[in-house]
Design an enzyme around this catalytic site. Structure first.
Site, mmCIF file in Angstrom:
data_model
loop_
_atom_site.group_PDB
_atom_site.id
_atom_site.type_symbol
_atom_site.label_atom_id
_atom_site.label_comp_id
_atom_site.label_asym_id
_atom_site.label_seq_id
_atom_site.Cartn_x
_atom_site.Cartn_y
_atom_site.Cartn_z
ATOM 1 N N HIS A 1 3.549 -1.551 2.306
ATOM 2 C CA HIS A 1 3.663 -1.207 0.910
ATOM 3 C C HIS A 1 2.431 -0.135 0.818
ATOM 4 O O HIS A 1 2.605 1.066 0.356
ATOM 5 C CB HIS A 1 3.633 -2.176 -0.153
ATOM 6 C CG HIS A 1 5.003 -2.682 -0.316
ATOM 7 N ND1 HIS A 1 5.682 -3.834 0.240
ATOM 8 C CD2 HIS A 1 6.036 -2.303 -1.349
ATOM 9 C CE1 HIS A 1 6.684 -4.026 -0.287
ATOM 10 N NE2 HIS A 1 7.012 -3.309 -1.108
ATOM 11 N N ASP A 2 1.205 -0.708 0.962
ATOM 12 C CA ASP A 2 0.075 0.009 0.983
ATOM 13 C C ASP A 2 -1.012 -0.823 1.478
ATOM 14 O O ASP A 2 -0.890 -1.841 1.298
ATOM 15 C CB ASP A 2 -0.078 0.506 -0.457
ATOM 16 C CG ASP A 2 -1.042 1.703 -0.553
ATOM 17 O OD1 ASP A 2 -1.406 2.098 0.296
ATOM 18 O OD2 ASP A 2 -1.407 2.291 -1.810
#
Length: 662
Positions: free
Chosen positions: A546-547
């Site tokens: 996701h990050d």
């Protein structure tokens, strides 16, 4: 057909995704919920496995005194929830013209914080209301919706024009022979036409996708194509036993490199390759073209930050490499012929598991798959094998009426989001870092609750838009969101039903290769422990995907931690031992569901909304006073009611022969 029947078909699981109403090993059907449905008995008889699944369902409880009480709680609580979040979003003088005391109308908390978050609001299209478009991720999608609709409308027109020029005869199930008879499905003649259809579609997909990529990322499209080429080279040039490890190292490395390198600006590349050009640029600041990299960076397309969107492409790169490696394990004979399957009507399981032909793993097909325009930006995720199969034969699950109903559902969800961000400003409030202690416990809980609903809608809308585009193009990817955010009580089930195509990708390419939840010698408690360890590894990857942020790592670890109570409860209260006390067991499960819901809300608020510090402020505001604890008790009682309604909804699905694990 009356309005109630149409609404039932509009919101049926079959309209959402036929995978939910048929077994994964059963080929899709053209039975359409928009048409008059057959009687219940014949419908169940035609549904594979429906009678067996329906046997385990309990009698309906909707009209019992207990569920009349539950209905009354829902009827009173839901409007109060909306009103509370709306009051916390009001202006100080919202009702001053009515003569009501301001502090009595909206509460001191709303008055004190409005000036803090009001700069984040924008003019709205609903008269008298501003809009909370402060979430950058959703704002990017919302601001480009008109252009996306134009592209979605233009895409099939261009495909038809392309097909009219380069037409290929194709009949899905049979083909007429010179003597007037028909060749059976799966024959050599049909295989040729299927290959022709695939080649024709992929030729268009490659051309359109490259143009789409250039429009999106400008000169940065070269970086994307280079990464794709390197990944393909790893899969096809290395020895098969080295490909899995090389694939993971390369693609996880790309995730980190993209984040740390910020998309590798050409200006930075130029300063490394030709450092003197950067010094010349500093000496002559009047000449913006002093550095050739700066010139290339200025043509970054509609979405210059390509690295943000590339995470979804990474999943497709891994899918191709593993499907290619696993295809080498097939024998000399075709699996379709060996199993005597109809290639024009394969089940989803067969489309995913059965390898494509050796010649299908070409660079052209790989490029078309990795850059397939309808699914490039956000998914849903489709495996390479499934993509190739659907390019040969359009799935029978795709019908015009299903597409129409799915499109209507998308527009209703879009309108719901528009109304919400015009009247409930939860994102702006959380971004303004307000003084949480000035809100009442009810307001704090509703701010957190509707923050999660905003996250749910902001992800659901892009996923459904791009899936609708794919459906109109003749490709049926998995539906990403199975249930409403407020219709989840199990951590495991929530994970299976949220971003579902990603979850299925995780299971196929990570969880099962790691050993899943058990195996020989690892059954029982040790199998569960192994499953939890594997889940921890999975959620760590999910968080990094996701990050690369600490709060998302915390989210992944919290999710892994919060499955422990549900796992332990399954051992302490096994369902089989309570089969003679089903009603008591249902109430015990309701208590556990309340704890699960609280933990899931906490984890998702940390990962995607207010962060760990914001969650601390919310929790302290709720449990830091006697009134807050009293409210918490009433909130748990309301969640218990909600859990019972969720249980009954799933029982209703069982009564119709539908058994879902989410």
């Amino acid at each position: 057909m009356n309005l109630l029947q149409y609404a039932g078909r509009l919101y049926s699981l079959d309209t959402l995704d036929t995978r939910f109403t048929s077994l994964s090993k059963t080929p899709p059907s053209r039975i359409d919920p928009a048409r008059p449905s057959p009687d219940e008995a014949s419908y169940k008889k035609g549904r594979s496995g429906a009678d067996e699944l329906a046997k385990g369902a309990s009698p309906p409880r909707w009209r019992s005194p207990e569920f009349i009480y539950h209905g009354l709680v829902v009827f009173l609580a839901v409007p109060l929830m909306f009103k509370t979040a709306y009051d916390a979003s009001k202006r100080k003088d919202a009702f001053a013209s009515l003569g009501a005391p301001q502090t009595d109308v909206v509460g001191t908390a709303s008055h004190q914080n409005y000036n803090k978050f009001s700069p984040l609001l924008s003019p709205g299209w609903i008269p008298g209301r501003k809009i909370d478009n402060s979430d950058q991720q959703y704002a990017t999608f919302r601001d480009n919706v008109p252009y996306l609709f134009i592209v979605m409308a233009l895409h099939p027109i261009l495909r038809r024009l392309f097909d009219s020029i380069y037409s290929t005869a194709f009949t899905p199930s049979s083909r007429s022979l010179p003597n007037g008879s028909e060749s059976p499905a799966g024959s050599a003649s049909e295989s040729l036409t299927a290959d022709g259809r695939m080649n024709q579609r992929i030729s268009f997909d490659v051309g359109f996708s490259v143009l789409f990529l250039l429009a999106l990322h400008g000169f940065s499209a070269i970086k994307v194509l280079l990464i794709l080429y390197i990944n393909y080279t790893l899969a096809t040039r290395l020895k098969k036993e080295y490909v899995p490890v090389a694939t993971w190292f390369f693609n996880i490395g790309i995730l980190f490199a993209n984040e740390l390198g910020k998309g590798y600006p050409y200006s930075d590349i130029a300063s490394i390759i030709l450092p003197w050009s950067a010094s010349l640029e500093k000496q002559d600041e009047q000449d913006p073209k002093g550095n050739w990299g700066t010139v290339l960076d200025s043509y970054g397309g509609l979405v210059p930050r390509w690295e943000i969107l590339f995470n979804v492409t990474v999943l497709r790169l891994i899918s191709f490499n593993f499907d290619y490696v696993w295809s080498s394990n097939r024998g000399a004979s075709s699996p379709v012929e060996k199993k005597q399957l109809d290639p024009a009507n394969l089940s989803e399981r067969d489309r995913v598991d059965l390898p494509a032909k050796p010649q299908d793993y070409s660079f052209r097909n790989y490029l078309a798959y990795a850059l397939y325009s309808p699914l490039y930006l956000a998914g849903p995720i489709l495996t390479f094998n499934d993509y190739i199969s659907q390019q040969r034969y359009t799935p029978r699950s795709i019908t015009r009426s299903r597409n129409l109903l799915y499109g209507i559902r998308f527009f209703i969800a879009l309108l719901s989001m528009e109304v919400m961000i015009h009247f409930i400003y939860v994102v702006a409030i959380s971004k303004a870092q307000p003084e949480w202690q000035v809100y009442t416990p009810l307001q704090l809980s509703m701010l957190g609750y509707f923050n999660l609903h905003h996250i749910w809608l902001k992800l659901l809308l892009p996923w459904r838009f791009f899936r609708l585009w794919a459906l109109l193009d003749g490709i049926d990817p998995p539906e990403n969101v199975v249930r409403c955010m407020s219709d989840n009580y199990s951590t495991f089930a929530f994970w299976r039903g949220w971003h579902r195509s990603f979850n299925r990708w995780i299971i196929r390419y990570i969880y099962i290769p790691m050993g899943g939840s058990g195996g020989p010698g690892t059954r029982g408690i040790w199998g569960q422990i192994r499953g939890i360890v594997n889940l921890l590894a999975v959620f760590t990857f999910v968080a990094m995907w996701h990050d690369i942020q600490l709060k998302l790592l915390l989210w992944g670890w919290l999710i892994s931690l919060f499955v422990l109570p549900e796992t332990l409860a399954g051992f302490l209260f096994p369902k089989q031992k309570w089969k003679d006390h089903k009603e008591v067991y249902r109430l015990i499960c309701g208590v556990g569901a309340v704890g699960n819901i609280m933990m899931m809300m906490s984890a998702n608020l940390v990962g995607f909304a207010v962060g760990l510090d914001g969650l601390k402020g919310l929790v302290q505001g709720i449990v830091g006073s006697y009134s807050g604890l009293v409210f918490l008790g009433f909130a748990c009682a309301a969640l218990f009611t909600g859990a019972q309604v969720m249980f009954e909804l799933r029982e209703e699905e069982l009564r119709h022969g539908i058994h879902m694990k989410c």
